[in-house]
Motif scaffolding. Structure first.
Motif, PDB file in Angstrom:
ATOM      1  N   THR B 115      23.707 -22.573  22.268  1.00 60.57           N
ATOM      2  CA  THR B 115      22.257 -23.212  22.529  1.00 60.57           C
ATOM      3  C   THR B 115      22.015 -24.200  21.399  1.00 60.57           C
ATOM      4  O   THR B 115      21.023 -25.252  21.633  1.00 60.57           O
ATOM      5  N   TYR B 116      22.775 -24.386  20.395  1.00 68.45           N
ATOM      6  CA  TYR B 116      22.604 -25.515  19.531  1.00 68.45           C
ATOM      7  C   TYR B 116      23.188 -26.901  19.776  1.00 68.45           C
ATOM      8  O   TYR B 116      22.901 -27.712  19.348  1.00 68.45           O
ATOM      9  N   PHE B 117      23.737 -26.767  21.148  1.00 72.77           N
ATOM     10  CA  PHE B 117      24.228 -28.027  21.597  1.00 72.77           C
ATOM     11  C   PHE B 117      23.328 -28.690  22.422  1.00 72.77           C
ATOM     12  O   PHE B 117      23.375 -29.536  22.782  1.00 72.77           O
ATOM     13  N   ILE B 118      21.964 -27.955  22.628  1.00 74.89           N
ATOM     14  CA  ILE B 118      21.149 -28.380  23.492  1.00 74.89           C
ATOM     15  C   ILE B 118      19.649 -28.836  22.444  1.00 74.89           C
ATOM     16  O   ILE B 118      19.188 -27.692  21.836  1.00 74.89           O
ATOM     17  N   PRO B 119      19.674 -30.192  22.348  1.00 79.00           N
ATOM     18  CA  PRO B 119      18.211 -30.203  21.685  1.00 79.00           C
ATOM     19  C   PRO B 119      17.075 -29.644  22.044  1.00 79.00           C
ATOM     20  O   PRO B 119      16.846 -29.746  23.363  1.00 79.00           O
ATOM     21  N   ALA B 120      16.282 -29.358  21.260  1.00 77.92           N
ATOM     22  CA  ALA B 120      14.707 -28.793  21.537  1.00 77.92           C
ATOM     23  C   ALA B 120      14.062 -29.706  22.414  1.00 77.92           C
ATOM     24  O   ALA B 120      13.494 -29.152  23.511  1.00 77.92           O
ATOM     25  N   ALA B 121      14.253 -30.860  22.070  1.00 71.96           N
ATOM     26  CA  ALA B 121      13.413 -31.875  22.944  1.00 71.96           C
ATOM     27  C   ALA B 121      13.774 -31.997  24.412  1.00 71.96           C
ATOM     28  O   ALA B 121      12.926 -31.869  25.273  1.00 71.96           O
ATOM     29  N   PHE B 122      15.071 -31.608  24.503  1.00 67.88           N
ATOM     30  CA  PHE B 122      15.726 -31.511  25.966  1.00 67.88           C
ATOM     31  C   PHE B 122      15.148 -30.411  26.799  1.00 67.88           C
ATOM     32  O   PHE B 122      15.064 -30.654  27.928  1.00 67.88           O
ATOM     33  N   LEU B 123      14.574 -29.513  25.941  1.00 68.40           N
ATOM     34  CA  LEU B 123      14.148 -28.313  26.708  1.00 68.40           C
ATOM     35  C   LEU B 123      12.534 -28.388  26.926  1.00 68.40           C
ATOM     36  O   LEU B 123      12.159 -27.333  27.623  1.00 68.40           O
ATOM     37  N   ALA B 124      11.910 -29.409  26.560  1.00 74.34           N
ATOM     38  CA  ALA B 124      10.498 -29.403  26.475  1.00 74.34           C
ATOM     39  C   ALA B 124       9.892 -29.289  27.773  1.00 74.34           C
ATOM     40  O   ALA B 124       9.138 -28.756  28.002  1.00 74.34           O
ATOM     41  N   LEU B 150      13.519 -20.519  20.587  1.00 79.91           N
ATOM     42  CA  LEU B 150      13.979 -21.703  19.577  1.00 79.91           C
ATOM     43  C   LEU B 150      14.509 -20.821  18.653  1.00 79.91           C
ATOM     44  O   LEU B 150      15.613 -21.344  18.124  1.00 79.91           O
ATOM     45  N   ALA B 151      13.868 -19.982  17.937  1.00 80.67           N
ATOM     46  CA  ALA B 151      14.313 -19.561  16.697  1.00 80.67           C
ATOM     47  C   ALA B 151      15.036 -18.347  16.672  1.00 80.67           C
ATOM     48  O   ALA B 151      16.283 -18.208  15.868  1.00 80.67           O
ATOM     49  N   SER B 152      15.217 -17.355  17.998  1.00 80.50           N
ATOM     50  CA  SER B 152      16.022 -16.307  18.018  1.00 80.50           C
ATOM     51  C   SER B 152      17.563 -16.799  17.640  1.00 80.50           C
ATOM     52  O   SER B 152      18.158 -15.809  16.954  1.00 80.50           O
ATOM     53  N   PRO B 153      18.024 -17.752  18.470  1.00 86.90           N
ATOM     54  CA  PRO B 153      19.521 -17.762  18.403  1.00 86.90           C
ATOM     55  C   PRO B 153      20.085 -17.717  17.000  1.00 86.90           C
ATOM     56  O   PRO B 153      20.912 -17.244  16.644  1.00 86.90           O
ATOM     57  N   TYR B 154      19.217 -18.701  16.190  1.00 82.53           N
ATOM     58  CA  TYR B 154      19.855 -18.925  14.846  1.00 82.53           C
ATOM     59  C   TYR B 154      19.504 -17.829  14.246  1.00 82.53           C
ATOM     60  O   TYR B 154      20.291 -17.091  13.152  1.00 82.53           O
ATOM     61  N   ALA B 155      18.367 -17.038  14.366  1.00 86.59           N
ATOM     62  CA  ALA B 155      17.981 -15.767  13.799  1.00 86.59           C
ATOM     63  C   ALA B 155      19.027 -14.444  13.873  1.00 86.59           C
ATOM     64  O   ALA B 155      19.557 -13.759  13.043  1.00 86.59           O
ATOM     65  N   ILE B 156      19.543 -14.724  15.210  1.00 87.05           N
ATOM     66  CA  ILE B 156      20.342 -13.367  15.549  1.00 87.05           C
ATOM     67  C   ILE B 156      21.820 -13.878  14.658  1.00 87.05           C
ATOM     68  O   ILE B 156      22.367 -12.948  14.131  1.00 87.05           O
ATOM     69  N   TRP B 157      22.001 -15.063  14.792  1.00 89.29           N
ATOM     70  CA  TRP B 157      23.211 -15.366  14.284  1.00 89.29           C
ATOM     71  C   TRP B 157      23.436 -15.093  12.741  1.00 89.29           C
ATOM     72  O   TRP B 157      24.404 -14.377  12.186  1.00 89.29           O
TER      73      TRP B 157
END
Lengths: 348, 278
Positions: B115-124, B150-157
Motif C-alpha cells: 500500500t505504500y507504493f500508492i500515494p494517499a493523494a492518489f486514493l483521494a 491509511l494508518a492501518s497498514p503501517y500500524a499492522i506492520w
C-alpha cells in the motif's frame, strides 16, 4: 502423580526426521533425565510431551491416557523453561498464581497455594517483586514455583539450569532434587550436562541423533555403557578410547599390549579399547607413556599423557610428584576395561 | 581529541536541526502575541505583547472562528476515533499473524507493505467516490474510516514487528498454564505490547489530527470540518488576520505536544526486561 509412556514416537520437521521411533516408559514418581548433545532431539521429545509440538507418529500417554490430540492445558503438566519465561508485567505472586487465575480459582485458594509454594522455595520475601528485580537463581525458583502451584501430574524441565553460573547451578541442582524427593511428582528433565544427569536422575535416557542410545540408572550407564557413544558421553573427564586388535586376552594398540579380563571378543577382531581416566594406575611395569600436562586440583591430579600419538588422560587421588616430560607407566584396572566393536561401536 | 571531534560533529548537526524546528514555532508564537499592526514589524519580540488574540479565539469573536469549539471537538473526536479503531484493527491483526501464525499472514504483511507504493493523494478521489456511495460524505465517520484505512497498514506492520520480538516462551508458558488464545491476548500480549500500542495509537491519532486533504475533501459543512480545515478558511480572503490565525494554530498544536509529553516514556519501551534471560 502419573506414569508417562512414549511408544514409537516420531517427529519430522518437513523432510527432516528428528526422532526415530522413541519408546520410553517413565514410572509414577520417577525422575527421568533425557541427556544428549544439542540437536539430539531431547528437547523436541519433551515439547511433544508438553503439547507444544505435534506428534508425527506414535503415541504419548500420561497416566494411561493417550494425549496426542489433547491440548497442553488439558494434559495436567507444568513446564520450567530454560529462559524461565516469567510474565514480566506480573509480580512473583501473580506469576505463580497465573494458572490458577486462568482456572477461575477463588482468591483465597490462590493465595494459600501460592503461599505454600513460596514457603517451599523460600520465595516469601519476593512475592511482591517483579521478575526484573530478581537474580537468575530467584527467577528460576519462581519458574519452579509456578509449576508447583499447579500440583501437576508431571513436571517438565527444559535445561532449567543452563543460564545459571556454575556455583548456582550446583545449588539449584540439589534444590530440584530435594524438591522431587519431597513432592514425589513424576519428572522429566532435559539437559545436555551429563553431570546434572548423573547426580539428579533415577534413570537416564542417553539420546543421540533422534534415538535412545541407552536407558538405565546413572551408575549402570557409567559401569556398563552399551556403546561407544554412551561410554564417551557419560563420565568426566571422558573415557579414553583407542582402536586395536584383540589377541590372546589383550588388545594390541599403540605399540603395547593392553590387558583385558574375560573378554567376549573373537581372536584378531578389531576392537575399541576403553578405559576411564580414574581406572588407570601408575605402576612400574605398566605401559610406558610420556607426561604432557599435569593439572593439580588438590583432591586429585589430572595427568595428560601420550602413548605414541594417542592422548590419554588419567586422574590420580592426592598429589603427584611427576612432572611434564617425564615417563610414566600405566596399568589399567582389569575389571574396569571396556571393549567395543570397532565397526558398530557396540559393547562386547 | 577524538571525543571533541565527535561532540563537535553532533553539535554541527544538532544546532541547525534545532533551529530548523524551532524558528517556525517561534514565528507562530510571535505572531500570536502580537497586535495586528505589529505582527509584520520584523522584531524578535513585540513592543506590546498581548494575549488578546487568544481571547478572540476562545470566545469565537471572529468571522472565521464562529465554530472554533465545534471544530476543535471534531478534530479531537476524529483523531481519537481513528486512534482507537486503528489500534483495534492493527493489534488483532498483529496478534493473529505474529502469535497465532494464521495462514495467509505473510500475504497480509506484503499487502500492507504494498500500500505504500500508492500515494494517499492518489486514493483521494476513489475514497471520495466510495464515501459518496455509502452516503457518508459530510459525516465525521467518513474521515475516520479514511484515516483508519491509511494508518492501518503501517500500524499492522510496526505492531507485527514488535510482536515478533516478544519471547515465544511466554506464549508457550501461558498455553501450558491453561490460557486460551483470548486470555493470552488479554492477559499476556496486551500488557507486554503496551509501549508499542501507545506509540502506534499516538501515530494514528496524530495522523488524523494533522490531516488536511481528506478532511477538506470529505467534509464540507462548517459544523463537521475539523479545525485543520477551519484554519485553511483563514486564507480565503486577501487580508487574512494572521495574528488570530497563528493564535488558533498554536492552540491547535498544543494537544499533540501534550500527548507526546505524556507518553514519552512509552515511546522508548523496555517493559519486557526480565522476561527471559538474554
Amino acid at each position: 502423580m502419573a506414569s508417562v509412556a512414549f511408544s514409537k514416537v516420531e517427529k519430522s520437521f518437513g523432510n527432516t526426521k528428528v526422532l526415530h521411533g522413541i519408546s520410553l516408559d517413565i514410572a509414577d514418581g520417577e525422575f527421568m533425565v533425557l541427556v544428549g548433545p544439542s540437536g539430539c532431539g531431547k528437547s523436541t521429545l519433551l515439547r511433544m510431551l508438553a503439547g507444544l509440538e505435534d506428534i508425527s507418529g506414535g503415541n504419548i500417554a500420561i497416566d494411561g491416557r493417550v494425549v496426542n490430540d489433547v491440548e497442553s492445558k488439558d494434559r495436567d503438566i507444568a513446564m520450567v523453561f530454560q529462559s524461565y519465561a516469567l510474565y514480566p508485567h506480573l509480580s512473583v505472586r501473580d506469576n505463580m498464581g497465573f494458572s490458577l487465575r486462568l482456572r477461575d480459582e477463588k482468591r483465597d485458594v490462590i493465595a494459600e497455594r501460592v503461599g505454600k509454594a513460596a514457603r517451599i522455595l523460600n520465595l516469601d520475601p519476593y512475592l511482591d517483586r517483579y521478575p526484573r528485580e530478581l537474580s537468575g537463581g530467584q527467577r528460576q525458583r519462581v519458574a519452579m514455583g509456578r509449576a508447583i502451584v499447579r500440583d501437576p501430574k508431571v513436571f517438565l524441565f527444559d535445561e532449567p539450569l543452563s543460564n545459571l553460573d556454575a556455583k548456582l547451578r550446583v545449588a539449584m541442582r540439589s534444590e530440584i532434587k530435594a524438591l522431587h524427593q519431597r513432592l514425589k511428582t513424576t519428572t522429566v528433565y532435559v539437559t545436555h550436562d551429563q553431570v546434572e544427569a548423573m547426580t539428579m536422575a533415577d534413570r537416564i535416557a542417553v539420546m543421540n541423533e533422534g534415538r535412545i542410545e541407552q536407558l538405565g540408572e546413572p551408575l549402570e550407564l557409567y559401569d556398563r555403557p552399551a556403546n561407544l557413544f554412551v561410554a564417551q558421553f557419560i563420565g568426566s573427564p571422558a573415557m579414553n578410547v583407542f582402536e586395536g586388535l584383540y589377541r590372546n586376552n589383550a588388545v594390541e594398540a599403540l605399540g603395547a599390549h593392553w590387558p583385558v579380563s574375560g573378554a567376549h571378543a573373537a581372536q584378531d577382531q578389531r576392537v575399541k579399547y576403553g578405559i576411564r581416566p580414574e581406572h588407570l594406575d601408575l605402576a612400574p611395569r605398566g605401559i610406558p607413556a610420556e607426561v604432557v600436562v599435569v593439572e593439580p586440583m588438590g583432591a586429585e591430579t589430572e595427568l595428560l599423557l601420550k602413548v605414541e600419538d594417542q592422548r590419554i588422560t588419567m586422574t590420580t587421588h592426592g598429589r603427584s610428584s611427576i612432572g611434564p616430560g617425564e615417563r610414566a607407566f600405566l596399568a589399567p584396572r582389569l575389571e574396569h576395561v571396556h571393549l567395543f566393536d570397532a565397526a558398530s561401536g557396540a559393547r562386547l | 581529541m577524538n571525543k571533541f571531534v565527535r561532540e563537535a560533529r553532533l553539535w554541527l548537526i544538532g544546532i541547525p536541526v534545532l533551529l530548523w524546528t524551532l524558528i517556525p514555532i517561534y514565528h507562530i508564537f510571535l505572531f500570536s502575541i502580537s497586535t495586528k499592526d505589529s505582527a509584520f514589524s520584523g522584531r524578535l519580540w513585540p513592543e506590546h505583547p498581548t494575549l488578546r488574540n487568544f481571547g478572540i479565539v476562545f470566545r469565537e469573536e471572529h468571522f472565521y472562528l464562529h465554530h472554533f469549539w465545534n471544530q476543535i471537538w471534531n478534530s479531537l473526536w476524529i483523531a481519537a476515533a481513528t486512534g482507537v479503531i486503528t489500534l483495534a484493527v492493527a493489534t488483532c491483526a498483529a496478534f493473529a499473524i505474529s502469535r497465532l501464525k494464521v495462514k495467509g499472514g505473510r500475504t497480509v504483511m506484503n499487502a500492507a507493505l504494498f500500500t505504500y507504493f500508492i500515494p494517499a493523494a492518489f486514493l483521494a478521489v476513489p475514497m471520495y467516490k466510495a464515501m459518496g456511495t455509502y452516503g457518508l460524505l459530510n459525516s465525521r465517520w467518513s474521515l475516520v474510516l479514511a484515516m483508519v484505512t491509511l494508518a492501518s497498514p503501517y500500524a499492522i506492520w510496526v505492531l507485527k514487528q514488535a510482536s515478533d520480538k516478544l519471547p515465544w516462551e511466554l506464549d508457550e508458558a501461558a498455553r501450558i498454564d491453561g490460557a486460551t488464545p483470548l486470555q493470552l491476548f488479554r492477559l499476556v500480549y496486551l500488557p507486554l505490547m503496551l509501549p508499542s500500542l501507545v506509540a502506534i495509537g499516538t501515530y494514528a491519532l496524530l495522523l488524523a489530527w494533522n490531516e488536511y486533504l481528506y478532511a477538506f475533501l470529505l467534509l464540507s459543512h462548517e459544523n463537521t470540518i475539523p479545525l485543520a480545515v477551519g484554519l485553511g478558511h483563514f486564507l480565503s480572503s486577501d487580508d487574512s488576520p494572521w495574528e488570530i490565525l497563528m493564535a488558533t494554530a498554536l492552540v491547535y498544536g498544543l494537544p499533540p505536544a501534550a500527548i507526546y509529553y505524556a507518553f514519552r516514556r512509552y515511546m522508548v519501551g523496555g517493559l519486557t526486561s526480565g522476561a527471559v534471560k538474554t
